[in-house]
Design an enzyme around this catalytic site. Sequence first.
Site, mmCIF file in Angstrom:
data_model
loop_
_atom_site.group_PDB
_atom_site.id
_atom_site.type_symbol
_atom_site.label_atom_id
_atom_site.label_comp_id
_atom_site.label_asym_id
_atom_site.label_seq_id
_atom_site.Cartn_x
_atom_site.Cartn_y
_atom_site.Cartn_z
ATOM 1 N N HIS A 274 0.347 4.404 4.942
ATOM 2 C CA HIS A 274 -0.384 5.002 3.836
ATOM 3 C C HIS A 274 0.018 6.382 3.678
ATOM 4 O O HIS A 274 0.407 6.844 2.811
ATOM 5 C CB HIS A 274 -1.963 4.880 3.999
ATOM 6 N N SER B 79 0.880 -1.196 -0.064
ATOM 7 C CA SER B 79 -0.021 -0.006 0.093
ATOM 8 C C SER B 79 0.936 1.092 -0.017
ATOM 9 O O SER B 79 0.546 2.067 -0.446
ATOM 10 C CB SER B 79 -1.011 0.162 1.198
#
Length: 264
Positions: free
Chosen positions: A185, A133
């Site tokens: 993230h 991610s």
Amino acid sequence: MGKPLFYEILEKPATSCIIGLCTLIWFYIHKKNIGYSHVGLSYETAVEGHHWRIITSAFSHISVLHLVFNMSALWSLGVVEQLGHMGFGVGYYLHYSIVLVVLSGLLVLGSYHVLINRFKFEYFRRVTAVGYSCVVFGWMTILSVRQPSSKLNLFGFLSLPISFAPFESLIFTSIIVPQASFLGHLSGIIIGYSIAWGLIHGMNNYWAVSMLGWILIVFGISLKQSGAYDFQFLEIESVTDPCLPGNGRMLQMSSLLDARDELV
């Protein structure tokens, strides 16, 4: 009607290879019942010298939903490979994917270090992160700056404006995947903005190959020096005298039973 999948794979060779690699790794992890603690990145293991986990954690997924979400987003972001006329292309995609993997991982560890040592949040000492991610959010961010009119397609039916995709996806993943790593993230987004705004630039084939070479060297050295081989298929002969009784293979590191797990 869209293009046949075969032609799309040919147009996105690097993306297709990364998706294939992550899928194969997920299949092996699932088949062998390998856990987060064996492949994931945490502050505690990094301090112990397990720097190789920056790489293994990025390409490992434990949950099939986690894998599907990341690979679906990555497939859409693979349009970067088709934009050679706009300064992107396959080479650019590969060069800065390497940068995103390494720098986002280092930024995560740096964030853990500050939170633990400055603000005394011991919780983050054993938080274990896995997933691609960081790179996905990095490419979302780069496209949101360089190609704000683009769309991000998820699961084949959900379409998000790329200009808001990093933050929309951050909220979306937090809802459907409660264990999603906010710091992971966010690190990808920060490195993505650094690349898009030109703060990180100048990557070419020479620097990419050099960087990849150093990654392999550090990976091998840290894997050897850590003395912890969490993969059952990797075994190293003991350096002690094989003639003495009781000598055999190196022991594997015991799992972190109480480690917190996060998906990135």
